[in-house]
Design a protein around this motif. Structure first.
Motif, PDB file in Angstrom:
ATOM      1  N   PRO A 156       0.839  -1.210   0.000  1.00  0.00           N
ATOM      2  CA  PRO A 156       0.000   0.000   0.000  1.00  0.00           C
ATOM      3  C   PRO A 156       0.874   1.261   0.000  1.00  0.00           C
ATOM      4  O   PRO A 156       1.900   1.324   0.678  1.00  0.00           O
ATOM      5  CB  PRO A 156      -0.806  -0.127   1.294  1.00  0.00           C
ATOM      6  N   CYS A 157       0.455   2.247  -0.762  1.00  0.00           N
ATOM      7  CA  CYS A 157       1.233   3.475  -0.936  1.00  0.00           C
ATOM      8  C   CYS A 157       0.972   4.483   0.182  1.00  0.00           C
ATOM      9  O   CYS A 157      -0.114   4.543   0.750  1.00  0.00           O
ATOM     10  CB  CYS A 157       0.881   4.118  -2.275  1.00  0.00           C
ATOM     11  N   ALA A 158       1.984   5.291   0.435  1.00  0.00           N
ATOM     12  CA  ALA A 158       1.898   6.356   1.432  1.00  0.00           C
ATOM     13  C   ALA A 158       1.209   7.582   0.823  1.00  0.00           C
ATOM     14  O   ALA A 158       1.315   7.841  -0.378  1.00  0.00           O
ATOM     15  CB  ALA A 158       3.296   6.738   1.912  1.00  0.00           C
ATOM     16  N   GLU A 159       0.520   8.323   1.673  1.00  0.00           N
ATOM     17  CA  GLU A 159      -0.069   9.605   1.264  1.00  0.00           C
ATOM     18  C   GLU A 159       1.050  10.578   0.915  1.00  0.00           C
ATOM     19  O   GLU A 159       2.132  10.544   1.507  1.00  0.00           O
ATOM     20  CB  GLU A 159      -0.880  10.205   2.416  1.00  0.00           C
ATOM     21  N   ILE A 160       0.772  11.456  -0.008  1.00  0.00           N
ATOM     22  CA  ILE A 160       1.694  12.544  -0.329  1.00  0.00           C
ATOM     23  C   ILE A 160       1.397  13.653   0.676  1.00  0.00           C
ATOM     24  O   ILE A 160       0.289  14.180   0.724  1.00  0.00           O
ATOM     25  CB  ILE A 160       1.508  13.022  -1.779  1.00  0.00           C
ATOM     26  N   THR A 161       2.384  13.977   1.498  1.00  0.00           N
ATOM     27  CA  THR A 161       2.169  14.958   2.571  1.00  0.00           C
ATOM     28  C   THR A 161       2.734  16.328   2.235  1.00  0.00           C
ATOM     29  O   THR A 161       2.384  17.315   2.870  1.00  0.00           O
ATOM     30  CB  THR A 161       2.799  14.463   3.890  1.00  0.00           C
ATOM     31  N   GLU A 162       3.627  16.370   1.241  1.00  0.00           N
ATOM     32  CA  GLU A 162       4.226  17.639   0.865  1.00  0.00           C
ATOM     33  C   GLU A 162       4.326  17.702  -0.651  1.00  0.00           C
ATOM     34  O   GLU A 162       4.829  16.774  -1.291  1.00  0.00           O
ATOM     35  CB  GLU A 162       5.625  17.762   1.478  1.00  0.00           C
ATOM     36  N   ILE A 163       3.843  18.783  -1.211  1.00  0.00           N
ATOM     37  CA  ILE A 163       3.954  18.969  -2.651  1.00  0.00           C
ATOM     38  C   ILE A 163       5.198  19.814  -2.897  1.00  0.00           C
ATOM     39  O   ILE A 163       5.235  21.006  -2.607  1.00  0.00           O
ATOM     40  CB  ILE A 163       2.689  19.629  -3.235  1.00  0.00           C
ATOM     41  N   ASP A 164       6.231  19.114  -3.381  1.00  0.00           N
ATOM     42  CA  ASP A 164       7.522  19.750  -3.598  1.00  0.00           C
ATOM     43  C   ASP A 164       8.021  19.413  -5.002  1.00  0.00           C
ATOM     44  O   ASP A 164       7.267  18.881  -5.826  1.00  0.00           O
ATOM     45  CB  ASP A 164       8.516  19.308  -2.520  1.00  0.00           C
ATOM     46  N   ASP A 165       9.285  19.713  -5.270  1.00  0.00           N
ATOM     47  CA  ASP A 165       9.840  19.436  -6.593  1.00  0.00           C
ATOM     48  C   ASP A 165       9.796  17.942  -6.913  1.00  0.00           C
ATOM     49  O   ASP A 165       9.587  17.560  -8.068  1.00  0.00           O
ATOM     50  CB  ASP A 165      11.280  19.953  -6.702  1.00  0.00           C
ATOM     51  N   GLY A 166       9.982  17.100  -5.914  1.00  0.00           N
ATOM     52  CA  GLY A 166       9.914  15.653  -6.128  1.00  0.00           C
ATOM     53  C   GLY A 166       8.523  15.214  -6.548  1.00  0.00           C
ATOM     54  O   GLY A 166       8.367  14.371  -7.438  1.00  0.00           O
ATOM     55  N   THR A 167       7.506  15.794  -5.922  1.00  0.00           N
ATOM     56  CA  THR A 167       6.119  15.472  -6.285  1.00  0.00           C
ATOM     57  C   THR A 167       5.824  15.943  -7.703  1.00  0.00           C
ATOM     58  O   THR A 167       5.216  15.213  -8.490  1.00  0.00           O
ATOM     59  CB  THR A 167       5.136  16.121  -5.287  1.00  0.00           C
ATOM     60  N   ARG A 168       6.271  17.140  -8.037  1.00  0.00           N
ATOM     61  CA  ARG A 168       6.054  17.666  -9.389  1.00  0.00           C
ATOM     62  C   ARG A 168       6.773  16.809 -10.433  1.00  0.00           C
ATOM     63  O   ARG A 168       6.232  16.537 -11.506  1.00  0.00           O
ATOM     64  CB  ARG A 168       6.475  19.129  -9.467  1.00  0.00           C
ATOM     65  N   ALA A 169       7.977  16.343 -10.115  1.00  0.00           N
ATOM     66  CA  ALA A 169       8.719  15.476 -11.043  1.00  0.00           C
ATOM     67  C   ALA A 169       8.007  14.134 -11.207  1.00  0.00           C
ATOM     68  O   ALA A 169       7.949  13.588 -12.316  1.00  0.00           O
ATOM     69  CB  ALA A 169      10.148  15.262 -10.539  1.00  0.00           C
ATOM     70  N   LEU A 170       7.450  13.606 -10.118  1.00  0.00           N
ATOM     71  CA  LEU A 170       6.700  12.363 -10.185  1.00  0.00           C
ATOM     72  C   LEU A 170       5.504  12.509 -11.129  1.00  0.00           C
ATOM     73  O   LEU A 170       5.269  11.658 -11.985  1.00  0.00           O
ATOM     74  CB  LEU A 170       6.221  11.931  -8.791  1.00  0.00           C
ATOM     75  N   VAL A 171       4.759  13.588 -10.989  1.00  0.00           N
ATOM     76  CA  VAL A 171       3.600  13.824 -11.849  1.00  0.00           C
ATOM     77  C   VAL A 171       4.037  13.939 -13.312  1.00  0.00           C
ATOM     78  O   VAL A 171       3.412  13.354 -14.206  1.00  0.00           O
ATOM     79  CB  VAL A 171       2.798  15.063 -11.394  1.00  0.00           C
ATOM     80  N   THR A 172       5.118  14.657 -13.571  1.00  0.00           N
ATOM     81  CA  THR A 172       5.627  14.777 -14.948  1.00  0.00           C
ATOM     82  C   THR A 172       5.967  13.401 -15.509  1.00  0.00           C
ATOM     83  O   THR A 172       5.594  13.069 -16.643  1.00  0.00           O
ATOM     84  CB  THR A 172       6.855  15.700 -14.994  1.00  0.00           C
ATOM     85  N   ASP A 173       6.652  12.579 -14.722  1.00  0.00           N
ATOM     86  CA  ASP A 173       7.011  11.230 -15.176  1.00  0.00           C
ATOM     87  C   ASP A 173       5.773  10.373 -15.407  1.00  0.00           C
ATOM     88  O   ASP A 173       5.705   9.620 -16.386  1.00  0.00           O
ATOM     89  CB  ASP A 173       7.929  10.545 -14.170  1.00  0.00           C
ATOM     90  N   LEU A 174       4.781  10.468 -14.516  1.00  0.00           N
ATOM     91  CA  LEU A 174       3.544   9.704 -14.693  1.00  0.00           C
ATOM     92  C   LEU A 174       2.828  10.124 -15.975  1.00  0.00           C
ATOM     93  O   LEU A 174       2.347   9.279 -16.738  1.00  0.00           O
ATOM     94  CB  LEU A 174       2.621   9.881 -13.490  1.00  0.00           C
ATOM     95  N   LEU A 175       2.753  11.416 -16.230  1.00  0.00           N
ATOM     96  CA  LEU A 175       2.091  11.913 -17.438  1.00  0.00           C
ATOM     97  C   LEU A 175       2.856  11.498 -18.699  1.00  0.00           C
ATOM     98  O   LEU A 175       2.251  11.059 -19.679  1.00  0.00           O
ATOM     99  CB  LEU A 175       1.917  13.426 -17.372  1.00  0.00           C
ATOM    100  N   ASP A 176       4.169  11.616 -18.675  1.00  0.00           N
ATOM    101  CA  ASP A 176       4.965  11.198 -19.834  1.00  0.00           C
ATOM    102  C   ASP A 176       4.802   9.705 -20.095  1.00  0.00           C
ATOM    103  O   ASP A 176       4.724   9.270 -21.249  1.00  0.00           O
ATOM    104  CB  ASP A 176       6.449  11.515 -19.619  1.00  0.00           C
ATOM    105  N   THR A 177       4.740   8.914 -19.042  1.00  0.00           N
ATOM    106  CA  THR A 177       4.659   7.457 -19.166  1.00  0.00           C
ATOM    107  C   THR A 177       3.291   7.005 -19.653  1.00  0.00           C
ATOM    108  O   THR A 177       3.191   6.045 -20.413  1.00  0.00           O
ATOM    109  CB  THR A 177       5.041   6.792 -17.825  1.00  0.00           C
ATOM    110  N   VAL A 178       2.224   7.694 -19.251  1.00  0.00           N
ATOM    111  CA  VAL A 178       0.868   7.278 -19.647  1.00  0.00           C
ATOM    112  C   VAL A 178       0.527   7.686 -21.076  1.00  0.00           C
ATOM    113  O   VAL A 178      -0.409   7.158 -21.665  1.00  0.00           O
ATOM    114  CB  VAL A 178      -0.191   7.797 -18.655  1.00  0.00           C
TER     115      VAL A 178
END
Length: 163
Positions: A17-39
């Motif tokens: 089970p995944c952890a909640e995202i507690t802080e929206i930072d550069d790492g979170t933004r990079a994750l979203v970019t990677d998810l969007l590029d991958t999908v």
């Protein structure tokens, strides 16, 4: 553009089970970019963070040209009887089985600005919401199959070249 490699069934990140995202930072933004590029690659309706090796509650989607993401999603409503629906998974390549899914689903989460985000729909969009949220709960669609179908699917997994 960063298209991330998809983790395959058997990788422990897919069963955790995944952890909640507690802080929206550069790492979170990079994750979203990677998810969007991958999908965005053809044939992909959704990619959950654990499928690219990240144990956080986030996924991207690409259904009928509608591309987006959601952070910390939870299914808050389903409607209709769950019915067998043809389904596959990038983490279980080349297999296709009927998983039981509700015809309508609604998920709530947040966007990169921390604002509430609601995703809802029917058909393939509802199926994607349920499938991707399952990934965030440490579940792969094979677990949703009836006993006999799951037995056959697991045999196919064991005999596959990628397992």
């Amino acid at each position: 553009m960063t298209v991330r490699e998809i983790r395959l069934y058997g990788d422990p990140v897919l069963r955790t089970p995944c952890a909640e995202i507690t802080e929206i930072d550069d790492g979170t933004r990079a994750l979203v970019t990677d998810l969007l590029d991958t999908v965005k690659l053809p044939g992909r309706a959704g990619v959950a963070a654990p499928q690219i090796g990240v144990g956080l509650r986030a996924f991207s989607y690409n259904v009928d040209g509608d591309i987006g993401y959601i952070l910390n999603p939870r299914i808050v409503e389903v409607r209709g009887e769950a019915e067998p629906t043809g389904e596959g998974c990038l983490s279980v390549p080349n297999l296709w089985h009927d998983a039981r899914r509700h015809p309508y689903a609604r998920a709530e989460g947040i966007d990169l600005d921390g604002k509430k985000l609601v995703l809802e729909g029917t058909g393939l969009f509802a199926q994607m919401l349920q499938h991707e949220t399952d990934h965030l709960d440490g579940m792969v669609y094979l677990q949703r199959l009836d006993k006999e179908t799951r037995r056959e699917a697991m045999k196919q997994v064991r005999e596959s070249s990628w397992f």
